[in-house]
Design an enzyme around this catalytic site. Sequence first.
Site, mmCIF file in Angstrom:
data_model
loop_
_atom_site.group_PDB
_atom_site.id
_atom_site.type_symbol
_atom_site.label_atom_id
_atom_site.label_comp_id
_atom_site.label_asym_id
_atom_site.label_seq_id
_atom_site.Cartn_x
_atom_site.Cartn_y
_atom_site.Cartn_z
ATOM 1 N N ASP A 93 -11.462 -3.144 -1.571
ATOM 2 C CA ASP A 93 -10.771 -2.884 -0.316
ATOM 3 C C ASP A 93 -11.416 -3.632 0.855
ATOM 4 O OD1 ASP A 93 -8.769 -1.832 1.249
ATOM 5 O OD2 ASP A 93 -9.319 0.259 0.961
ATOM 6 N N ASP A 94 -12.402 -3.007 1.511
ATOM 7 C CA ASP A 94 -13.069 -3.607 2.673
ATOM 8 C C ASP A 94 -14.580 -3.386 2.555
ATOM 9 O OD1 ASP A 94 -10.702 -4.381 4.358
ATOM 10 O OD2 ASP A 94 -10.325 -2.224 4.237
ATOM 11 N N GLU A 125 -2.095 6.749 -0.516
ATOM 12 C CA GLU A 125 -3.489 7.041 -0.179
ATOM 13 C C GLU A 125 -3.518 8.015 0.990
ATOM 14 O OE1 GLU A 125 -7.769 4.892 0.594
ATOM 15 O OE2 GLU A 125 -6.044 4.128 1.677
ATOM 16 N N HIS A 133 0.849 -1.187 0.000
ATOM 17 C CA HIS A 133 0.000 0.000 0.000
ATOM 18 C C HIS A 133 0.891 1.245 0.000
ATOM 19 C CE1 HIS A 133 -3.052 -2.831 1.131
ATOM 20 N NE2 HIS A 133 -3.955 -1.923 1.434
#
Length: 339
Positions: A279-280, A201, A198
Amino acid sequence: MGALPKAHLHLHFTGSMSVRTVREMALEHGLPLPATLTDGAATRFDISDSRGWFRFQRLYDVARACVRGEGDMRRIVREGALEDGAEGSRWLELQVDPTSYAPFVGGITPALEIVLDEAAAVSRVAGAAQVAVVVAASRMRHPLEARTLARLAARYAGDGPGAVVGFGLSNDERRGHAAEFEPAFRIARRAGLASVPHAGELLGPQAVSETLEAMAPDRLGHGVRSVEDPRVLERVVAAGVALEVCPASNVSLGVYDVPEEVPLRRLLDAGAVVALGADDPLIFGSRLADQYETARTVHGLSDAELAGLARASFAASRAPAEVRAAAERDIEGWLGSPG
């Protein structure tokens, strides 16, 4: 969007659960759940300060605490594959940190083996997405733990469903320094694993640059803020690093105020390889097909451009050649279908 074949490259293990699943697991284990995990709506956070991220992490931890053993872990893998398959995903690279579940199954090795075994099993079920695994370390823990996980991932590296295909780094990117995790990614690369940390962001283009230098990524989880520096974006494009863009989570986490601000069109116009991800879904309230629908309705992508995103998702994946070839044929069929 369910008819468009696609690969899903950014989905976290706990966050992939449905609201019904987390409710049932909480009930079984006698655990309370906040309303934000039971109403199915997207939750908004403000990650401009540490409190916003803490609220997100706390909610994620509450959901993760409901996963108490092998049966729960297998259920998450199976349901994720079936739900993704129902909305057109042919290939899923599910991201998991086995340390989170190790206490309930006897260690990180059994935890990973359970996930891999169920991934292989559900991949043989008609209508399910084929599932491979990305082992992810956490920035919140010591870099030596990342090396341990990289060695574990390397032991199970392979091609196809039920194998480890990548190594990632997740959690608050404002914690730790990219260079500290370079040895772990070196171990993973030697084993042939994709490098999928990651970055870009919560932090801006400088973090993307540091990640490019330290981890030699094949893909970046998110990476959207590379648009803030044209030179950094040029590096990303020139290196062929794919960006796993998750529009719903960007907005829910307060990176952007509204969906229109997510720089999907700017990334595509710059020549970036983009693979949409959910993502989630448990926390952000939308799955992969919803991200494609947002690309169409909010960002104005044509069917041809949506097909391009789907192709890019397979190109950036570790899906076997036969999966990619079949997907390409069916993407062409989707484009040629009426309506």
